[in-house]
Motif scaffolding. Structure first.
Motif, PDB file in Angstrom:
ATOM      1  N   GLN A  62     111.444  -2.636  31.537  1.00 33.38           N
ATOM      2  CA  GLN A  62     110.070  -1.937  31.567  1.00 33.38           C
ATOM      3  C   GLN A  62     109.970  -2.012  33.319  1.00 33.38           C
ATOM      4  O   GLN A  62     109.859  -2.623  34.036  1.00 33.38           O
ATOM      5  N   GLU A  63     109.476  -0.446  33.593  1.00 39.79           N
ATOM      6  CA  GLU A  63     109.336  -0.427  35.029  1.00 39.79           C
ATOM      7  C   GLU A  63     107.877  -0.318  35.414  1.00 39.79           C
ATOM      8  O   GLU A  63     107.228   0.450  34.625  1.00 39.79           O
ATOM      9  N   ILE A  64     107.112  -0.986  35.999  1.00 43.28           N
ATOM     10  CA  ILE A  64     105.797  -0.913  36.492  1.00 43.28           C
ATOM     11  C   ILE A  64     105.426  -1.148  37.827  1.00 43.28           C
ATOM     12  O   ILE A  64     106.180  -1.432  38.619  1.00 43.28           O
ATOM     13  N   SER A  65     104.354  -0.588  38.114  1.00 46.30           N
ATOM     14  CA  SER A  65     103.796  -0.747  39.478  1.00 46.30           C
ATOM     15  C   SER A  65     102.565  -1.593  39.944  1.00 46.30           C
ATOM     16  O   SER A  65     102.042  -2.006  38.754  1.00 46.30           O
ATOM     17  N   CYS A  66     102.368  -2.294  40.763  1.00 49.27           N
ATOM     18  CA  CYS A  66     101.222  -3.115  40.934  1.00 49.27           C
ATOM     19  C   CYS A  66     101.035  -2.908  42.401  1.00 49.27           C
ATOM     20  O   CYS A  66     101.729  -2.644  43.636  1.00 49.27           O
ATOM     21  N   ALA A  67      99.651  -2.806  42.937  1.00 49.85           N
ATOM     22  CA  ALA A  67      98.776  -2.837  44.044  1.00 49.85           C
ATOM     23  C   ALA A  67      98.847  -3.845  44.700  1.00 49.85           C
ATOM     24  O   ALA A  67      98.373  -4.988  44.105  1.00 49.85           O
ATOM     25  N   PRO A  68      98.546  -4.004  46.161  1.00 49.86           N
ATOM     26  CA  PRO A  68      98.334  -5.104  46.928  1.00 49.86           C
ATOM     27  C   PRO A  68      97.021  -5.778  46.373  1.00 49.86           C
ATOM     28  O   PRO A  68      95.912  -5.241  46.068  1.00 49.86           O
ATOM     29  N   GLY A  69      97.120  -7.177  46.140  1.00 53.57           N
ATOM     30  CA  GLY A  69      96.170  -8.213  45.871  1.00 53.57           C
ATOM     31  C   GLY A  69      95.935  -8.281  44.655  1.00 53.57           C
ATOM     32  O   GLY A  69      95.088  -8.781  44.067  1.00 53.57           O
ATOM     33  N   VAL A  70      96.656  -7.625  43.678  1.00 49.77           N
ATOM     34  CA  VAL A  70      96.513  -7.851  42.208  1.00 49.77           C
ATOM     35  C   VAL A  70      97.491  -8.939  41.951  1.00 49.77           C
ATOM     36  O   VAL A  70      98.612  -8.877  41.962  1.00 49.77           O
ATOM     37  N   PRO A  71      96.925  -9.968  41.184  1.00 52.52           N
ATOM     38  CA  PRO A  71      97.819 -10.947  40.422  1.00 52.52           C
ATOM     39  C   PRO A  71      98.852 -10.394  39.414  1.00 52.52           C
ATOM     40  O   PRO A  71      98.205  -9.645  38.629  1.00 52.52           O
ATOM     41  N   ILE A  72     100.041 -10.784  39.370  1.00 51.79           N
ATOM     42  CA  ILE A  72     101.078 -10.295  38.547  1.00 51.79           C
ATOM     43  C   ILE A  72     101.151 -11.380  37.421  1.00 51.79           C
ATOM     44  O   ILE A  72     101.236 -11.058  36.335  1.00 51.79           O
ATOM     45  N   ILE A  73     101.147 -12.478  37.805  1.00 53.26           N
ATOM     46  CA  ILE A  73     100.813 -13.638  36.870  1.00 53.26           C
ATOM     47  C   ILE A  73      99.835 -14.604  37.438  1.00 53.26           C
ATOM     48  O   ILE A  73      99.690 -14.831  38.522  1.00 53.26           O
ATOM     49  N   ARG A  74      99.258 -15.275  36.309  1.00 51.16           N
ATOM     50  CA  ARG A  74      98.285 -16.230  36.964  1.00 51.16           C
ATOM     51  C   ARG A  74      98.607 -17.794  36.381  1.00 51.16           C
ATOM     52  O   ARG A  74      99.156 -17.937  35.130  1.00 51.16           O
ATOM     53  N   GLN A  75      98.116 -18.755  37.178  1.00 53.60           N
ATOM     54  CA  GLN A  75      98.377 -20.167  36.725  1.00 53.60           C
ATOM     55  C   GLN A  75      97.662 -20.385  35.602  1.00 53.60           C
ATOM     56  O   GLN A  75      96.562 -19.868  35.566  1.00 53.60           O
ATOM     57  N   GLY A  76      98.011 -20.960  34.756  1.00 53.06           N
ATOM     58  CA  GLY A  76      97.553 -21.750  33.486  1.00 53.06           C
ATOM     59  C   GLY A  76      97.508 -20.390  32.211  1.00 53.06           C
ATOM     60  O   GLY A  76      97.254 -21.097  31.195  1.00 53.06           O
TER      61      GLY A  76
END
Length: 443
Positions: A164-178
């Motif tokens: 799947q192709e997705i977009s992400c803006a600056p400053g947005v976490p893609i994955i988070r610890q925990g």
């Protein structure tokens, strides 16, 4: 008639998988063996139940993949799906019938054997996908990864349908610890930063940056453990992601390779290197003889010190951390093998319980050296050479070199750990000073 490697037909063929992964010279040699074929509308390339193992690629026109009652799919030349062999499962699941006049390529088993062996040679100068069109399509990006280059064509075709192709803006976490792992990511375009909190109340420590063609997110999918880091976009990003189930079935299972203790002994006799990816304390308590401690968190630092010409056998407590380490090694073109079930499945007598060679803490070097550092050997080098064969002496020197490398790696790992702790303490001290100044201002 052979295919001219500089022709338009060759350019189209160069896009086919796995031919797109061939070094230039190998592709030119293959073109000399190829014969393009044509068929009229209604012609049958193969029928359901056929066991012919040849691979068919559509170069021009369209074909119907069908059963007796209905058409399942119409495949058109030039599409992403046409870069893969046509319905290549054997026995065939469908009929392949020309929907128009078509041009196609047929690769027999012998050609595919040569192609596969050549495509995956461990040669740094030829492993690059250097002849693909520089059009920025995500499939080209995918094929530049050694992990994907080594997958069977059937798996790659399923990946094509699953990504799947997705977009992400600056400053947005893609994955988070925990958080639990859910996707594996490929960066199509953009940059991100990897960070980690050593404790819940600590500030993030930046570990490294990611850019085009980099991948991330596999550790949690392989181990089943929560995410160990946070990855945050620092530019506008375009990402390709693959779900956990598809990652395990299409990438993890066909990529990772396991051996038992007998296989470990056989490979080490042939020059394989054994690395133990547990922490230094665990390693000192119990480890395989002649293994090197490379803690998992520092593995990427030591990739340049490992030999790609021999297998690297990865060992840990139960095999889980080894799977993550082996995947990293495979990504970097190493032949990585995993000791199945780790050292927990071994007889304790097969392990060493004394501290590792060249202990950092006590200043004593064990292994071939008979006493503390600086203590003279009971025999001079000449006397030792007189009493041992040249082969044994060479083996001893090789073991000493391995021990020296192990000491250097252990020191580097300890240095990295201390640097991370120092960075964390510095941040806490700055926070404390700021709070102290703020409280002083109130008074």
């Amino acid at each position: 008639m052979a295919v001219d490697s500089q022709s338009e037909e060759a350019r189209i063929i160069r896009q086919l998988i796995p031919l797109s992964t061939l070094p230039s010279q190998a592709f030119i040699s293959l073109c000399a063996q190829l014969q393009l074929e044509h068929a009229e509308q209604g012609a049958v390339l193969f029928k359901r139940g056929d066991r012919n193992t040849s691979l068919y690629y559509l170069l021009d026109g369209s074909i119907n993949l069908q059963t007796e009652t209905f058409t399942i799919e119409t495949l058109k030349a030039g599409s992403d799906s046409a870069r893969f062999a046509i319905a290549h499962q054997v026995p065939r699941k469908v009929d392949a019938v020309a929907n128009s006049r078509i041009q196609f390529l047929r690769l027999n088993a012998d050609m595919m054997k040569i192609t596969t062996e050549t495509a995956y040679e461990e040669n740094e100068s030829t492993m690059m996908v250097d002849d693909l069109d520089a059009n920025g399509d995500w499939m080209t990006t995918l094929l530049k990864s050694p992990i994907f280059r080594a997958l069977p064509p059937a798996n790659l075709q399923k990946l094509l349908m699953s990504l799947q192709e997705i977009s992400c803006a600056p400053g947005v976490p893609i994955i988070r610890q925990g958080e639990p792992g859910d996707y594996y990511y490929i960066i199509k375009k953009g940059q991100a930063v990897i960070s980690r909190k050593p404790s819940p109340n600590a500030k993030d420590i930046k570990l490294s940056k990611l850019a085009d063609l980099d991948t991330f997110g596999e550790d949690a999918l392989i181990s089943g453990e929560p995410r160990s880091t946070t990855v945050t976009a620092i530019t506008d990003m375009t990402l390709l992601r693959l779900g956990k189930e598809q990652f395990i079935n299409l990438i993890k299972l066909p990529t990772l390779k396991y051996i038992g203790i007998d296989g470990l002994h056989e490979h080490t006799r042939q020059g394989a290197e054994v690395i133990d990816v547990r922490g230094p304390d665990e390693y000192k308590n119990s480890h395989l003889p002649n293994s090197t401690n490379v803690p998992f968190f520092s593995l990427r630092m030591y990739l340049k010190t490992l030999n790609r010409h021999h297998p690297v056998i990865v060992v840990c407590k139960d095999g889980k951390t080894s799977e993550m380490a082996a995947f990293i090694l495979q990504q970097n073109k190493f032949n990585a093998l995993i000791l199945k079930n780790g050292i927990s499945g071994l007889d304790p007598e097969q392990l060493r319980a004394e501290p590792a060679s060249f202990s950092i803490d006590d200043g004593t070097e064990t292994g071939n050296l008979s006493g503390p550092v600086g203590e003279p050997s009971p025999l001079t080098l000449a006397e030792q050479t007189d009493e041992r064969t040249e082969e044994a002496a060479t083996g001893d020197l090789r073991q000493v070199v391995q021990q020296l490398k192990a000491k250097c790696r252990a020191l580097e790992a300890e240095k990295m750990t201390l640097e991370l702790k120092c960075s964390s303490l510095t941040r806490q001290l700055e926070k404390f000073k700021t709070e102290q100044e703020r409280m002083g201002g109130k008074n």
